[in-house]
Write a protein that holds these residues in place. Structure first.
Motif, PDB file in Angstrom:
ATOM      1  N   GLY A  21      40.815  40.031  30.660  1.00  0.00           N
ATOM      2  CA  GLY A  21      41.380  41.072  29.810  1.00  0.00           C
ATOM      3  C   GLY A  21      41.023  40.998  28.339  1.00  0.00           C
ATOM      4  N   VAL A  22      40.253  39.979  27.929  1.00  0.00           N
ATOM      5  CA  VAL A  22      39.918  39.855  26.498  1.00  0.00           C
ATOM      6  C   VAL A  22      38.792  40.808  26.079  1.00  0.00           C
ATOM      7  N   GLY A  23      38.071  41.353  27.079  1.00  0.00           N
ATOM      8  CA  GLY A  23      37.027  42.330  26.761  1.00  0.00           C
ATOM      9  C   GLY A  23      35.604  41.867  27.015  1.00  0.00           C
ATOM     10  N   LYS A  24      35.426  40.851  27.845  1.00  0.00           N
ATOM     11  CA  LYS A  24      34.070  40.343  28.111  1.00  0.00           C
ATOM     12  C   LYS A  24      33.164  41.436  28.677  1.00  0.00           C
ATOM     13  N   SER A  25      33.650  42.134  29.701  1.00  0.00           N
ATOM     14  CA  SER A  25      32.804  43.156  30.335  1.00  0.00           C
ATOM     15  C   SER A  25      32.523  44.307  29.372  1.00  0.00           C
ATOM     16  N   CYS A  26      33.521  44.648  28.562  1.00  0.00           N
ATOM     17  CA  CYS A  26      33.316  45.733  27.588  1.00  0.00           C
ATOM     18  C   CYS A  26      32.298  45.347  26.518  1.00  0.00           C
ATOM     19  N   ASN A 125      37.606  39.218  19.927  1.00  0.00           N
ATOM     20  CA  ASN A 125      37.380  40.643  20.231  1.00  0.00           C
ATOM     21  C   ASN A 125      38.662  41.462  19.986  1.00  0.00           C
ATOM     22  N   LYS A 126      38.530  42.774  20.066  1.00  0.00           N
ATOM     23  CA  LYS A 126      39.593  43.756  19.809  1.00  0.00           C
ATOM     24  C   LYS A 126      39.985  43.755  18.325  1.00  0.00           C
ATOM     25  N   ASP A 128      39.604  45.962  16.318  1.00  0.00           N
ATOM     26  CA  ASP A 128      40.210  47.253  15.944  1.00  0.00           C
ATOM     27  C   ASP A 128      41.739  47.212  16.020  1.00  0.00           C
ATOM     28  N   ALA A 156      34.551  45.884  20.952  1.00  0.00           N
ATOM     29  CA  ALA A 156      33.741  46.610  21.937  1.00  0.00           C
ATOM     30  C   ALA A 156      34.075  48.093  21.877  1.00  0.00           C
ATOM     31  N   LYS A 157      35.300  48.392  21.437  1.00  0.00           N
ATOM     32  CA  LYS A 157      35.735  49.789  21.367  1.00  0.00           C
ATOM     33  C   LYS A 157      34.995  50.554  20.275  1.00  0.00           C
TER      34      LYS A 157
END
Ligand code: GDP
Ligand code: MG
Length: 178
Positions: A21-26, A125-126, A128, A156-157
């Motif tokens: 859920g930390v955003g690796k794939s994103c 990450n995140k 934003d 990533a967003k």
């Protein structure tokens, strides 16, 4: 000649580690496809993507990216993923102290089982979501320095610092000798 081409175009296996859920794939999808899909599904098993980056010194690096999922729950499998990796990205979410603690666990694992020349990046990450920040940049920066990693905060967003992350890794990779 060919040897010149070989010395200027190289490849590296890169793995991503960190809590679910930390955003690796994103991060990977943003880098490889230039997209952000907020509804994307949880990664099943390991997904494999590659992306070539041209550098200022006219070399190119082909990142062979292993985006893992099983390691989040089955830590014993992780060494299979990072075997032979030249670079590792350890990701946490700047709004989750728990994910930062987990990142430190992964750093220790890499130090124990990874190759001695592996380039390691610590990624918050995140970025934003800075209004909900619980991990300070300074604390993460200091942790990274103590552990010979470089540190960067990404989103990533919004795409903030995503290319910079991969460029910094590329700069630090040992160049193949011709
Ligand atoms: P993974 O389990 O580490 O691969 O995490 P994912 O890439 O699947 O992302 C988990 C969730 O976080 C998804 O709902 C994403 O939309 C969200 N997410 C990922 N990166 C960011 C980011 O930079 N900012 C925000 N606000 N959400 C993000
Ligand atoms: Mg994933």
């Amino acid at each position: 000649g060919d040897s010149d081409i070989d010395s200027k175009n190289f490849r590296v296996k890169l793995v991503l580690l960190g809590d679910s859920g930390v955003g690796k794939s994103c991060i990977v999808l943003r880098f490889v496809r230039g997209q952000f899909d907020p509804t994307s599904k949880v990664t099943v098993g390991a997904s494999f993507l590659s992306q070539t980056l041209a550098l200022e010194d006219s070399t190119t690096v082909k990142f062979e990216i292993w985006d893992t999922a099983g390691q989040e729950r089955y830590a014993a499998l992780a060494p299979l993923y990072y075997r032979g990796a030249g670079a590792a990205i350890v990701v946490y979410d700047i709004t989750s102290l728990e994910s930062f603690n987990k990142a430190q666990y992964w750093v220790k694992e890499l130090q124990k089982h990874g190759g001695p020349d592996m380039i390691m990046a610590l990624v918050g990450n995140k970025a934003d979501l800075h209004e909900n920040r619980t991990v300070s940049s300074q604390e993460a920066q200091e942790y990274a320095e103590r552990n010979n990693m470089f540190f960067i905060e990404t989103s990533a967003k919004t795409a903030d610092n995503i290319n910079q992350l991969f460029e910094e890794i590329a700069k630090r990779l040992p160049r193949p000798t011709s």
